[in-house]
Design a protein around this motif. Structure first.
Motif, short mmCIF file in Angstrom:
data_model
loop_
_atom_site.label_atom_id
_atom_site.label_comp_id
_atom_site.label_asym_id
_atom_site.label_seq_id
_atom_site.Cartn_x
_atom_site.Cartn_y
_atom_site.Cartn_z
N THR A 78 19.21 9.27 -1.97
CA THR A 78 19.23 8.72 -0.63
C THR A 78 19.25 7.20 -0.69
O THR A 78 18.89 6.59 -1.71
CB THR A 78 18.00 9.17 0.17
N TYR A 79 19.65 6.58 0.41
CA TYR A 79 19.74 5.12 0.45
C TYR A 79 18.37 4.48 0.27
O TYR A 79 18.21 3.52 -0.47
CB TYR A 79 20.38 4.68 1.77
N TYR A 80 17.35 5.01 0.96
CA TYR A 80 15.99 4.49 0.84
C TYR A 80 15.21 5.37 -0.13
O TYR A 80 15.38 6.59 -0.15
CB TYR A 80 15.29 4.45 2.19
N PRO A 81 14.32 4.77 -0.93
CA PRO A 81 13.62 5.56 -1.95
C PRO A 81 12.44 6.36 -1.40
O PRO A 81 11.82 5.96 -0.41
CB PRO A 81 13.11 4.48 -2.91
N LEU A 89 8.16 -0.83 0.65
CA LEU A 89 7.75 -2.22 0.48
C LEU A 89 9.01 -2.92 -0.02
O LEU A 89 9.55 -2.54 -1.06
CB LEU A 89 6.62 -2.32 -0.55
N ASP A 90 9.50 -3.90 0.75
CA ASP A 90 10.76 -4.56 0.41
C ASP A 90 10.51 -6.01 0.02
O ASP A 90 9.78 -6.73 0.71
CB ASP A 90 11.71 -4.55 1.61
N VAL A 122 14.84 -5.53 -3.14
CA VAL A 122 14.30 -4.42 -3.91
C VAL A 122 13.38 -3.66 -2.96
O VAL A 122 12.48 -4.25 -2.36
CB VAL A 122 13.51 -4.90 -5.14
N ALA A 123 13.64 -2.37 -2.80
CA ALA A 123 12.82 -1.51 -1.96
C ALA A 123 12.03 -0.56 -2.85
O ALA A 123 12.62 0.11 -3.71
CB ALA A 123 13.68 -0.72 -0.98
N VAL A 124 10.72 -0.54 -2.67
CA VAL A 124 9.84 0.34 -3.44
C VAL A 124 9.28 1.37 -2.47
O VAL A 124 8.70 1.02 -1.44
CB VAL A 124 8.69 -0.48 -4.08
#
Length: 179
Positions: A63-66, A122-123, A172-174
């Protein structure tokens, strides 16, 4: 205008545990008539925490977001002005194509507030060129310029480019949990 492509170099470990470049190639942008002049570069991601040493192969990043413990690395180019699709665009087909290339990205968007979205992430975001306005709840706006950074803590937001030139951000998206 967005770059045509981005070079991605990936390291990993060989069977003896030595560090090696395991991939060196071009990442093509994701573009859509829904967002003229914008580009999304999905550079890397995985749905689980990494364990090293590894061979540098890409992990699952469906998916686009983790999800929680996952991460995504991306570059986004945001076109200036209102993002108005051309009048002859087949909107349904454009949404289907965007979902195919960036699964789940459209689902995070609010239909009644174009561009506004909330993710369980968290970006870490760096503005590398241009100027962009970060819009939060109640119309709260912060202008960001080249070199500025944002730590986005799972908040509802939108990116707006009120300038005359494209803006490029690296993020960076965590993946995180929402209580």
């Amino acid at each position: 205008m967005a770059r045509a492509n981005v070079r991605r170099v990936v390291t990993g470990h060989d069977s003896d545990g030595k560090a090696r470049v395991v991939a060196d190639g071009v990442v093509e942008p994701i573009t859509s008539g829904l967002m003229p002049g914008c580009a999304i570069y999905r550079l890397w991601g995985r749905d689980e925490r990494p364990v090293f040493p590894d061979n540098g192969s890409p992990g699952q990043a469906g998916t686009y977001y983790p999800p929680p413990d996952g991460s995504r690395f991306m570059i986004n180019t945001i076109a200036p002005g209102e993002l108005t699709p051309p009048p002859n665009l087949d909107v349904a087909a454009a949404w289907e194509e965007l979902e195919r290339r960036a699964p789940g990205a459209a689902a995070a968007m609010e239909p009644d507030a174009p561009g506004m979205h909330t993710t369980d992430t968290l970006d870490y975001v760096l503005v590398v060129s241009g100027e962009v306005t970060l819009e939060l709840d109640d119309g709260d706006q912060t202008v960001l310029r080249t070199g500025d950074v944002v730590v986005q803590n799972g908040t509802r937001h939108a990116w707006r480019n009120h300038g005359a030139e494209p803006c490029t951000i690296v993020g960076v998206a965590v993946g995180a949990d929402r209580a």
